[in-house]
Scaffold this motif. Structure first.
Motif, mmCIF file in Angstrom:
data_model
loop_
_atom_site.group_PDB
_atom_site.id
_atom_site.type_symbol
_atom_site.label_atom_id
_atom_site.label_comp_id
_atom_site.label_asym_id
_atom_site.label_seq_id
_atom_site.Cartn_x
_atom_site.Cartn_y
_atom_site.Cartn_z
ATOM 1 N N LEU A 286 26.705 4.583 -19.055
ATOM 2 C CA LEU A 286 25.614 4.410 -20.063
ATOM 3 C C LEU A 286 25.288 2.831 -20.297
ATOM 4 N N GLU A 287 26.306 2.176 -20.710
ATOM 5 C CA GLU A 287 26.004 0.720 -20.830
ATOM 6 C C GLU A 287 25.781 -0.085 -19.604
ATOM 7 N N HIS A 288 26.218 0.455 -18.395
ATOM 8 C CA HIS A 288 26.249 -0.517 -17.123
ATOM 9 C C HIS A 288 24.896 0.029 -16.447
ATOM 10 N N VAL A 289 24.458 1.240 -16.413
ATOM 11 C CA VAL A 289 23.232 1.457 -15.576
ATOM 12 C C VAL A 289 21.929 1.763 -16.349
ATOM 13 N N CYS A 290 21.786 1.659 -17.510
ATOM 14 C CA CYS A 290 20.742 1.511 -18.142
ATOM 15 C C CYS A 290 19.798 0.585 -17.986
ATOM 16 N N HIS A 291 20.085 -0.546 -17.641
ATOM 17 C CA HIS A 291 19.630 -1.867 -17.276
ATOM 18 C C HIS A 291 18.783 -1.348 -15.892
ATOM 19 N N ASP A 292 19.537 -0.703 -15.052
ATOM 20 C CA ASP A 292 18.890 -0.503 -13.764
ATOM 21 C C ASP A 292 17.670 0.561 -13.935
ATOM 22 N N ILE A 293 18.211 1.508 -14.613
ATOM 23 C CA ILE A 293 17.168 2.558 -14.949
ATOM 24 C C ILE A 293 15.832 2.158 -15.522
ATOM 25 N N ASN A 294 16.085 1.245 -16.472
ATOM 26 C CA ASN A 294 14.946 0.689 -17.043
ATOM 27 C C ASN A 294 13.910 -0.212 -16.329
ATOM 28 N N ALA A 295 14.866 -0.892 -15.841
ATOM 29 C CA ALA A 295 14.210 -1.838 -14.508
ATOM 30 C C ALA A 295 13.090 -1.142 -13.545
ATOM 31 N N GLU B 221 0.969 -1.284 -0.022
ATOM 32 C CA GLU B 221 -0.049 0.133 0.024
ATOM 33 C C GLU B 221 0.886 1.274 -0.057
ATOM 34 N N HIS B 222 1.908 1.277 0.550
ATOM 35 C CA HIS B 222 2.881 2.298 0.734
ATOM 36 C C HIS B 222 4.341 1.933 0.709
ATOM 37 N N ILE B 223 5.071 2.700 -0.212
ATOM 38 C CA ILE B 223 6.377 2.538 -0.140
ATOM 39 C C ILE B 223 7.120 3.452 0.320
ATOM 40 N N ASP B 224 8.101 3.447 1.317
ATOM 41 C CA ASP B 224 9.053 4.367 2.152
ATOM 42 C C ASP B 224 9.999 4.964 1.143
ATOM 43 N N SER B 225 10.989 3.822 0.641
ATOM 44 C CA SER B 225 11.945 3.926 -0.304
ATOM 45 C C SER B 225 12.516 3.136 -0.775
ATOM 46 N N VAL B 226 13.139 3.388 -2.012
ATOM 47 C CA VAL B 226 13.482 2.567 -3.068
ATOM 48 C C VAL B 226 15.205 2.600 -3.124
ATOM 49 N N THR B 227 15.554 1.459 -3.200
ATOM 50 C CA THR B 227 17.468 1.523 -3.416
ATOM 51 C C THR B 227 17.687 0.690 -4.501
ATOM 52 N N ALA B 228 18.555 1.138 -5.508
ATOM 53 C CA ALA B 228 18.971 0.407 -6.596
ATOM 54 C C ALA B 228 20.593 0.552 -6.437
ATOM 55 N N TYR B 229 21.227 -0.747 -6.743
ATOM 56 C CA TYR B 229 22.588 -0.632 -6.655
ATOM 57 C C TYR B 229 23.089 -1.651 -7.472
ATOM 58 N N ALA B 230 24.065 -0.988 -8.168
ATOM 59 C CA ALA B 230 24.690 -1.991 -9.292
ATOM 60 C C ALA B 230 26.102 -1.485 -9.298
ATOM 61 N N VAL B 231 27.011 -2.648 -9.070
ATOM 62 C CA VAL B 231 28.506 -2.447 -8.991
ATOM 63 C C VAL B 231 29.126 -3.568 -9.917
ATOM 64 N N HIS C 37 30.001 -9.610 -8.606
ATOM 65 C CA HIS C 37 29.298 -8.671 -9.104
ATOM 66 C C HIS C 37 27.988 -8.520 -8.310
ATOM 67 N N GLU C 38 27.527 -7.239 -8.099
ATOM 68 C CA GLU C 38 26.689 -6.815 -7.139
ATOM 69 C C GLU C 38 25.302 -6.195 -7.795
ATOM 70 N N GLN C 39 24.175 -6.614 -7.733
ATOM 71 C CA GLN C 39 23.131 -5.636 -8.462
ATOM 72 C C GLN C 39 21.871 -6.007 -7.803
ATOM 73 N N PHE C 40 21.148 -4.967 -7.149
ATOM 74 C CA PHE C 40 19.734 -5.344 -6.474
ATOM 75 C C PHE C 40 18.956 -4.039 -6.482
ATOM 76 N N VAL C 41 17.682 -4.484 -6.387
ATOM 77 C CA VAL C 41 16.681 -3.597 -6.032
ATOM 78 C C VAL C 41 16.180 -3.770 -4.680
ATOM 79 N N ARG C 42 16.002 -3.020 -3.705
ATOM 80 C CA ARG C 42 15.332 -3.047 -2.564
ATOM 81 C C ARG C 42 13.972 -1.993 -2.408
ATOM 82 N N ILE C 43 13.237 -2.483 -1.635
ATOM 83 C CA ILE C 43 12.168 -1.806 -1.788
ATOM 84 C C ILE C 43 11.445 -1.769 -0.252
ATOM 85 N N ASP C 44 11.452 -0.818 0.560
ATOM 86 C CA ASP C 44 11.115 -0.750 1.893
ATOM 87 C C ASP C 44 9.890 0.005 2.042
ATOM 88 N N ALA C 45 8.939 -1.274 2.635
ATOM 89 C CA ALA C 45 7.563 -0.576 3.019
ATOM 90 C C ALA C 45 7.399 -0.567 4.607
#
Length: 355
Positions: free
Chosen positions: A208-217, A144-154, A264-272
């Protein structure tokens, strides 16, 4: 459906060519790459006739467009605009690897061409076709409510492990060709962000090559990005932090960078308020290495659940979806217009940091 592969480098050899061979109703009809040794060896390996092996995309289109149904464009990103313009103008259904183009101007031009073409155009953001990503979209329906989103890609240095995993054909190209290609790419990067600084252009090239995946996701989960509140680049642009604000109101801390790490480390975290959802991606060049979704929830007691899908390959699911779009059975999930917006956003991160 007869396919040509334009650009037979690493990702084509690992993913796209094998998938065309494995997916029902898809046939590998032609190969195109400037390195003759690549098309010759792959042509022999996959039974592509010598007359269907090309070194120039224009010649392939001029001679074979009437015999083809679709193309997969996996050439270097600085050539995407010219190649995709030709394929769509020729009426060939086109799946093009990300990023769509290097400069926002070229990306915008392709968006106009795609809108006017009767051919299907789709951008190959394979992360969008992970089963765990699709599960996350379902899970979000109950939030119902999202406090924050974290996207990390290294990124790690993937080139160290690939030769031990795959039998790749390395291109044999003369020094003058490589120099022209490198110069063209560098100049496009400079043009994209309005700089004469070679180091900054190199950082934009990577990001550009790296983070476009995360932006689009993120775009697939939360919609368009309305504003960028803050941008901070360090290490000459090779590590960055940005605060994104989506039109739907969600706010995201995006961290993107290059590293010398082995992993490799890449994740999306959603805090509610009552749960945390974490979508984690694995090594992007290892086949059948599916993403996983972890959900932790509960106010009075903690319940943990991890969704680990069966080993379905996201690149193959992407190809199957593209073919369904060509047949008119499904809508295009990653259109050229969205990929254009991704390029514009990433360029704006650099231009905003320069202000």
């Amino acid at each position: 459906m007869e396919f040509a592969i334009i650009g037979c480098g690493t990702i084509a050899q690992i993913m796209h060519i094998p998938n065309v061979l494995e997916v029902p109703d898809a046939e590998l009809a032609a190969l195109c790459d400037p390195a003759a040794n690549v098309t010759d060896e792959l042509g022999e390996r996959y039974n592509v006739a010598p007359g269907r092996r090309y070194s120039d995309p224009d010649r392939l289109i001029d001679e074979s467009a009437d015999d083809l149904d679709a193309v997969i464009v996996t050439t270097p990103m600085q050539t995407h605009a010219d190649v995709v313009e030709r394929t769509l103008t020729a009426g060939l259904h086109t799946l093009v690897e990300k990023p769509l183009a290097v400069t926002p101007a070229d990306a915008d031009r392709l968006a106009d061409i795609a809108a006017q073409s009767d051919a299907t155009a789709m951008v190959a953001y394979n992360r969008r076709f992970e089963l765990a990503y699709e599960r996350l979209t379902d899970e979000l329906d109950d939030v119902e409510h999202i406090d924050s989103v974290t996207a990390y890609a290294v990124d790690a240095d993937f080139s160290k492990s690939l030769p031990d995993i795959y039998d790749l054909v390395e291109p044999e190209l003369d020094a003058a060709f490589l120099e022209r290609s490198t110069d063209r790419r560098r100049e496009q990067c400079k043009q994209a962000i309005g700089t004469d600084d070679d180091d900054l252009a190199a950082a934009y090239d990577f990001q550009l090559e790296h983070v476009c995946h995360d932006i689009n996701a993120l775009r697939g989960l939360f919609g368009d990005i309305a504003a960028v509140d803050h941008v901070d680049f360090v290490r000459d642009g090779f590590f960055g932090i940005a605060h994104l604000v989506f039109e739907s109101g969600e706010r995201c801390l995006l961290q993107t960078g290059d590293s010398e790490r082995h992993w490799h480390e890449q994740f999306v975290r959603i805090d509610a308020p009552d749960r945390t959802l974490r979508l984690e991606f694995d090594h992007p060049f290892v086949k059948y290495n599916s993403a996983t979704l972890s959900v932790r929830q509960g106010a009075e007691e903690t319940v943990d659940c991890q969704y680990s899908p069966t080993r379905e390959e996201s690149f193959k699911r992407e190809l199957e979806r593209f073919m369904a779009c060509v047949r008119g059975e499904r809508d295009v999930p990653t259109p050229v217009s969205e990929a254009r917006d991704d390029v514009e956003l990433i360029a704006s991160l650099f231009t905003q940091s320069l202000e």
